[in-house]
Design an enzyme around this catalytic site. Structure first.
Site, PDB file in Angstrom:
ATOM      1  N   HIS A 109       2.780   6.431  -7.828  1.00 23.70           N
ATOM      2  CA  HIS A 109       2.079   5.616  -7.330  1.00 23.70           C
ATOM      3  C   HIS A 109       1.871   4.351  -8.349  1.00 23.70           C
ATOM      4  CE1 HIS A 109      -1.327   8.266  -8.282  1.00 23.70           C
ATOM      5  NE2 HIS A 109      -1.658   7.332  -9.122  1.00 23.70           N
ATOM      6  N   GLU A 160      -1.492   1.925  -5.117  1.00 16.37           N
ATOM      7  CA  GLU A 160      -3.080   2.082  -5.166  1.00 16.37           C
ATOM      8  C   GLU A 160      -3.702   0.758  -5.647  1.00 16.37           C
ATOM      9  OE1 GLU A 160      -6.057   4.690  -7.851  1.00 16.37           O
ATOM     10  OE2 GLU A 160      -3.744   5.286  -8.085  1.00 16.37           O
ATOM     11  N   HIS A 178       7.629  -8.056  -9.703  1.00 17.84           N
ATOM     12  CA  HIS A 178       7.384  -8.160  -8.513  1.00 17.84           C
ATOM     13  C   HIS A 178       7.419  -6.685  -8.161  1.00 17.84           C
ATOM     14  CE1 HIS A 178      11.856  -8.589  -8.889  1.00 17.84           C
ATOM     15  NE2 HIS A 178      11.972  -7.621  -8.032  1.00 17.84           N
ATOM     16  N   GLU A 226       9.753  -8.661  -3.311  1.00 14.41           N
ATOM     17  CA  GLU A 226      11.159  -9.042  -3.236  1.00 14.41           C
ATOM     18  C   GLU A 226      11.455  -8.103  -1.832  1.00 14.41           C
ATOM     19  OE1 GLU A 226      15.528  -9.292  -5.142  1.00 14.41           O
ATOM     20  OE2 GLU A 226      14.060  -7.899  -5.835  1.00 14.41           O
TER      21      GLU A 226
END
Length: 368
Positions: A109, A160, A178, A226
């Site tokens: 994560h 998270e 991004h 994106e």
């Protein structure tokens, strides 16, 4: 809220563990750190992996003893907190370098901070098609976290989100780039996001110098996503883009210390940047790290919004050894977390980006 400055220290001290934390958050004072151990309870489970997002420093300092490899190839014994942890084996430089390649690793994560958790969850579920996997409030430490993604955490890369009570804005900085999300129809996704009031910063169209259809949108906190047009994929949350000051150094570090493969390298001299895709498998089936080097830029402001990536490993001790001898800085020595015995280690790469490695078996146990 006023700008929140952050300093990164190379030493193993409290300032390291506070890196990127909102300095005004009530849960981050030293008094709350000193008092938090008595209120600890194992049900917090994976919230403990924040390690710099909302985790009290008192839980970070309970590290154990193990053998670590120095730069000269010799092993040393490090003892902390009076406990003895079992290192896997005595290591050599050679088997540490080979370990990272053969380890069973996966991006688990990515952790970052948001100013309005409910608003962000609404955007991710309604506009990006993610599912809210679980949500946890820790009132005594004054934060809430939520996990969202496109599938269960035991098999998918997820986000998270952390909300620290009373903090409604963060400085994203110039270093974070991004997140990437693969969709089957970028134009249709953009229209949906517009209809929901989302912000589109780059309309659908082919990427510069290529044919892939992309678009850029921003979430309520200004984090960029994106959108990449692809066929069906098992891992729609497919990229985390970070900017680095020395691309060759970064590629070498992530290959040797993290065991990643260089999947693709693309230089764009017309636009003065180079991109390296690093990961543990093909881009169309796995989440990858996108490292971007802008010509002549060697340093970036990391802000205090983006926190870290968590990665699974079979052995946090060998992982820490590989990181050390390849120029990384260990910010949390390998060993079990107090109370739940989940083994982790945390580090900074040569550019100061943070990662946390989590024992694979322990991770699955925590998800139960």
């Amino acid at each position: 809220m006023a700008s929140l400055s952050v300093s990164v220290s190379a030493g193993l001290n409290l300032s390291m563990f506070r890196a990127s934390l909102p300095l005004s958050s009530p849960s981050l004072t030293l008094s709350s750190v000193r008092n938090s151990s008595s209120s600890y309870n194992p049900s917090r489970r994976l919230a403990l992996f924040h390690l710099g997002s909302a985790l009290p420093q008192s839980q970070l300092l309970g590290v154990q003893s193990s053998k670590f490899l120095r730069a000269d190839g010799k092993t040393i014994e490090a003892a902390q907190d009076g406990n003895v942890a079992q290192s896997s084996t005595t290591v050599t430089r050679e088997n540490v370098l080979g370990w990272a390649k053969n380890d069973k690793r996966r991006l688990l994560h990515v952790v970052y901070r948001v100013g309005d958790l409910d608003k962000t969850i609404k955007f991710y579920t309604e506009c990006l098609g993610m599912k809210l996997l679980r949500k946890r409030d820790i009132p005594e430490e004054r934060y809430t976290n939520a996990f969202l993604g496109y599938g269960p955490e035991d098999s998918h890369f997820v986000v998270e989100l952390t909300y620290n009570y009373g903090v409604d804005r963060y400085d994203i900085g110039t270093g974070f780039g991004h997140f990437g999300v693969a969709v089957e129809d970028v134009a249709k996704t953009v229209e949906l996001i517009k209809a929901k009031g989302g912000k589109v910063t780059r309309e659908p169209g082919p990427v510069k110098g290529g044919s892939t259809i992309i678009a850029f949108v921003e979430d309520p906190d200004g984090y960029k996503f994106e959108l990449l047009e692809r066929g069906p994929t098992p891992e729609p949350l497919c990229q985390v883009m970070l900017r680095v000051g020395d691309l060759d150094r970064a590629i070498n570090f992530y290959k040797k210390a993290f065991g990643m493969e260089l999947l693709r390298l693309r230089d764009n001299p017309d636009y003065k940047y180079t991109v390296a895709m690093m990961g543990y498998g093909p881009e169309d089936k796995n989440a990858v790290l996108e490292l971007t080097y802008n010509y002549g830029v060697t340093d970036y402001d990391k802000g205090n919004g983006y926190a870290q990536i968590a990665i699974g490993t079979d052995d946090v001790y060998k992982t820490a050894d590989a990181i050390k001898i390849n120029g990384g800085v260990i910010t949390r020595e390998p060993g079990p977390l107090p109370g739940i015995n989940t083994k982790i280690t945390a580090c900074l790469d040569p550019d100061g980006w943070k990662s946390v490695f989590v024992d694979n078996v322990d991770f699955l146990k925590e998800l139960e």
